[in-house]
Motif scaffolding. Structure first.
Motif, PDB file in Angstrom:
ATOM      1  N   LYS A   2       0.907  -1.207   0.068  1.00 61.62           N
ATOM      2  CA  LYS A   2       0.074   0.029   0.002  1.00 61.62           C
ATOM      3  C   LYS A   2       0.926   1.339  -0.059  1.00 61.62           C
ATOM      4  CE  LYS A   2      -4.169  -1.435   2.095  1.00 61.62           C
ATOM      5  NZ  LYS A   2      -5.582  -0.824   2.640  1.00 61.62           N
ATOM      6  N   LYS A   4       1.473   4.489  -3.194  1.00 57.79           N
ATOM      7  CA  LYS A   4       0.467   5.450  -3.862  1.00 57.79           C
ATOM      8  C   LYS A   4      -1.013   5.310  -3.928  1.00 57.79           C
ATOM      9  CE  LYS A   4       1.112   8.266  -7.773  1.00 57.79           C
ATOM     10  NZ  LYS A   4       1.706   8.669  -8.919  1.00 57.79           N
ATOM     11  N   GLU A   5      -1.811   6.426  -3.877  1.00 56.72           N
ATOM     12  CA  GLU A   5      -2.992   6.309  -4.164  1.00 56.72           C
ATOM     13  C   GLU A   5      -3.521   5.911  -5.425  1.00 56.72           C
ATOM     14  OE1 GLU A   5      -3.615   9.889  -0.714  1.00 56.72           O
ATOM     15  OE2 GLU A   5      -3.275  10.324  -2.753  1.00 56.72           O
ATOM     16  N   ILE A   6      -4.391   4.902  -5.680  1.00 51.85           N
ATOM     17  CA  ILE A   6      -4.670   4.592  -7.078  1.00 51.85           C
ATOM     18  C   ILE A   6      -5.584   5.404  -7.535  1.00 51.85           C
ATOM     19  CG2 ILE A   6      -4.321   2.016  -6.571  1.00 51.85           C
ATOM     20  CD1 ILE A   6      -7.373   1.637  -6.405  1.00 51.85           C
ATOM     21  N   LEU A  14      -1.701   3.163 -13.793  1.00 51.61           N
ATOM     22  CA  LEU A  14      -2.909   2.283 -13.305  1.00 51.61           C
ATOM     23  C   LEU A  14      -2.888   0.672 -13.856  1.00 51.61           C
ATOM     24  CD1 LEU A  14      -4.978   2.161 -11.108  1.00 51.61           C
ATOM     25  CD2 LEU A  14      -6.329   3.510 -12.489  1.00 51.61           C
ATOM     26  N   TYR A  17       0.060  -0.977 -12.701  1.00 52.38           N
ATOM     27  CA  TYR A  17      -0.245  -1.685 -11.134  1.00 52.38           C
ATOM     28  C   TYR A  17      -1.239  -2.759 -11.268  1.00 52.38           C
ATOM     29  CZ  TYR A  17      -2.179  -1.357  -6.534  1.00 52.38           C
ATOM     30  OH  TYR A  17      -2.795  -1.695  -5.056  1.00 52.38           O
ATOM     31  N   LEU A  21      -0.585  -6.360  -9.716  1.00 48.88           N
ATOM     32  CA  LEU A  21      -1.525  -7.261  -8.871  1.00 48.88           C
ATOM     33  C   LEU A  21      -1.795  -8.593  -9.590  1.00 48.88           C
ATOM     34  CD1 LEU A  21      -4.209  -4.827  -7.500  1.00 48.88           C
ATOM     35  CD2 LEU A  21      -2.192  -5.636  -6.497  1.00 48.88           C
ATOM     36  N   ILE A  57      -8.540  -5.162  -4.432  1.00 48.24           N
ATOM     37  CA  ILE A  57      -8.136  -3.739  -4.665  1.00 48.24           C
ATOM     38  C   ILE A  57      -8.155  -3.094  -3.484  1.00 48.24           C
ATOM     39  CG2 ILE A  57      -8.547  -1.550  -5.825  1.00 48.24           C
ATOM     40  CD1 ILE A  57      -9.395  -2.792  -8.492  1.00 48.24           C
ATOM     41  N   GLU A  60      -5.491  -4.374  -1.212  1.00 50.07           N
ATOM     42  CA  GLU A  60      -4.271  -4.146  -1.670  1.00 50.07           C
ATOM     43  C   GLU A  60      -3.532  -2.606  -1.964  1.00 50.07           C
ATOM     44  OE1 GLU A  60      -1.661  -6.381  -1.984  1.00 50.07           O
ATOM     45  OE2 GLU A  60      -2.973  -8.152  -1.768  1.00 50.07           O
ATOM     46  N   SER A  61      -4.907  -1.692  -2.164  1.00 55.30           N
ATOM     47  CA  SER A  61      -4.562  -0.661  -2.415  1.00 55.30           C
ATOM     48  C   SER A  61      -4.823   0.781  -1.617  1.00 55.30           C
ATOM     49  CB  SER A  61      -5.184  -0.264  -3.725  1.00 55.30           C
ATOM     50  OG  SER A  61      -5.142  -1.333  -4.634  1.00 55.30           O
ATOM     51  N   ASN A  62      -4.337   1.841  -1.799  1.00 56.42           N
ATOM     52  CA  ASN A  62      -4.697   3.132  -1.120  1.00 56.42           C
ATOM     53  C   ASN A  62      -5.515   3.840  -1.953  1.00 56.42           C
ATOM     54  OD1 ASN A  62      -4.024   4.172   1.308  1.00 56.42           O
ATOM     55  ND2 ASN A  62      -1.958   4.314   0.875  1.00 56.42           N
TER      56      ASN A  62
END
Ligand code: SAH
Length: 345
Positions: A2, A4-6, A14, A17, A21, A57, A60-62
């Motif tokens: 986690k 960078k903000e997606i 993206l 990214y 994933l 998502i 895994e993501s911000n």
């Protein structure tokens, strides 16, 4: 991982990214679409993606979110001022202005500012931190959601110095103008700077068709240095040279902002010197009456003086507009509201 903000990633980032994933790259485009074309907030609602992928998502993501903390509406001219609360509880402000030709949003690029201009409220508490790309985008999207309508113009004239947060600001411009996203025209974006000369040259290299605005406020080095610390670093001559290079490289006309302060920069000599600076430059000048703040004891120039000032420039064929003050009853000037809410510390 986690980090960078997606919802602040460019389309290519993206896609990459999504591959990281273990997904197909085109999923990146679907996510991009969800955030920027549809102005989606919760990825749970992205129904082009499988439930499993949405869960992955989220895990895994911000994803950045900001929320409206307070909203003020002007009774005079329909201007709305928004205070947003960021995830770390910092407060920033944005302004929505309605014109005949459309709606314009003024957004912040930093929490606070380190530039130290004497008449500006945004800088009085120093720089707290840069805003992320997603935090800039979300100011626009939240306002659009709030008014249930699209805005047509963006000005980067809220708190902060956009060229002191260069990468994020550039990403913001690229994403908001992406035809697969919001698809706003570059020509409808204005970036305003206090005059960070090397960064103006860097920006010129990008050859964007945005409008560059320069906060000048005096045509004399000594006077400019008194009200704008950046002037101690770069002389007016260096600044104007950079502007000439910018116009040459991008073919775009430059806007100059000039806040009129009584007895400080509103004399006949000031106007004459200004007109000399602009000789042969493709430019436009905006005269802005000072919006008095309590931390600065300058006074707004009288209407008579402002008009006299404009007349001198008109006579020298300098294209000049007196900007009308908007949202005066709701402290709509740069950083005023945030400070009045936070107190003086
Ligand atoms: N840092 C950038 C953008 C933010 S300030 C810049 O300096 O351009 C946006 C504009 O508002 C600048 O022209 C700034 O000088 C002006 N401004 C700030 N405080 C003001 C005030 N109290 N009255 C009038 N204009 C002000």
């Amino acid at each position: 991982m986690k980090n960078k903000e997606i919802n602040g990633m460019r389309l290519e980032e993206l896609k990459e990214y999504m591959s990281e994933l273990g997904e197909q790259a085109f999923r990146g485009e679907q996510v991009f679409n969800f955030f920027h074309a549809n102005r989606g907030v919760n990825i749970e609602d992205a129904n082009t993606l499988s439930k499993k992928l949405r869960e992955k998502i989220i895990k895994e993501s911000n994803i950045n979110k900001i929320k409206i903390y307070k909203k003020y509406e002007s009774k005079i001219d329909n201007t709305k001022k928004y205070l947003f609360q960021l995830e770390d509880e910092n407060i920033i402000e944005s302004v929505l202005m309605e014109y005949k030709h459309g709606r314009s949003v003024c957004i912040s690029t930093q929490v606070g500012c380190k530039m130290g201009c004497s008449f500006c409220a945004s800088t009085k508490g120093g720089l707290i931190r840069d805003l992320t790309t997603a935090e800039m985008l979300n100011q626009v999207y939240e306002i659009e959601r709030d008014i249930n309508s699209e805005i047509s113009n963006i000005v980067l004239m809220g708190s902060g110095e956009p060229l002191d947060n260069y990468e994020e600001t550039l990403n913001f411009i690229k994403i908001i103008t992406d035809e697969k996203g919001h698809n706003l025209s570059m020509r409808n974006i204005t970036l305003s700077t206090c005059g960070v000369v090397p960064m103006i040259d860097k920006l010129a290299e990008e050859e964007l068709s945005i409008t560059l605005a320069i906060s000048l406020h005096s045509a004399f080095d000594e006077k400019r240095q008194e009200i704008m610390p950046i002037a101690k670093k770069y002389s007016i001559d260096e600044l104007i040279q950079a502007c000439r290079r910018y116009v040459e490289k991008t073919g775009r006309r430059i806007t100059f902002e000039y806040t009129l302060i009584e007895g400080v920069n509103d004399s006949v000599e000031d106007a004459e010197k200004l007109s000399e600076l602009f000789k042969g430059l493709n430019m436009h000048l905006n005269l802005i009456p000072l919006n008095p703040i309590k931390e600065y004891n300058g006074e707004v120039a009288s209407i008579r003086n402002i008009e006299k000032f404009k007349k001198i420039l008109d006579n020298k064929n300098i294209r000049t507009t007196i900007r009308r003050e908007m949202g005066q009853d709701i402290s709509a000037s740069c950083g005023q509201l945030r400070r009045s809410v936070l107190g003086d510390n």
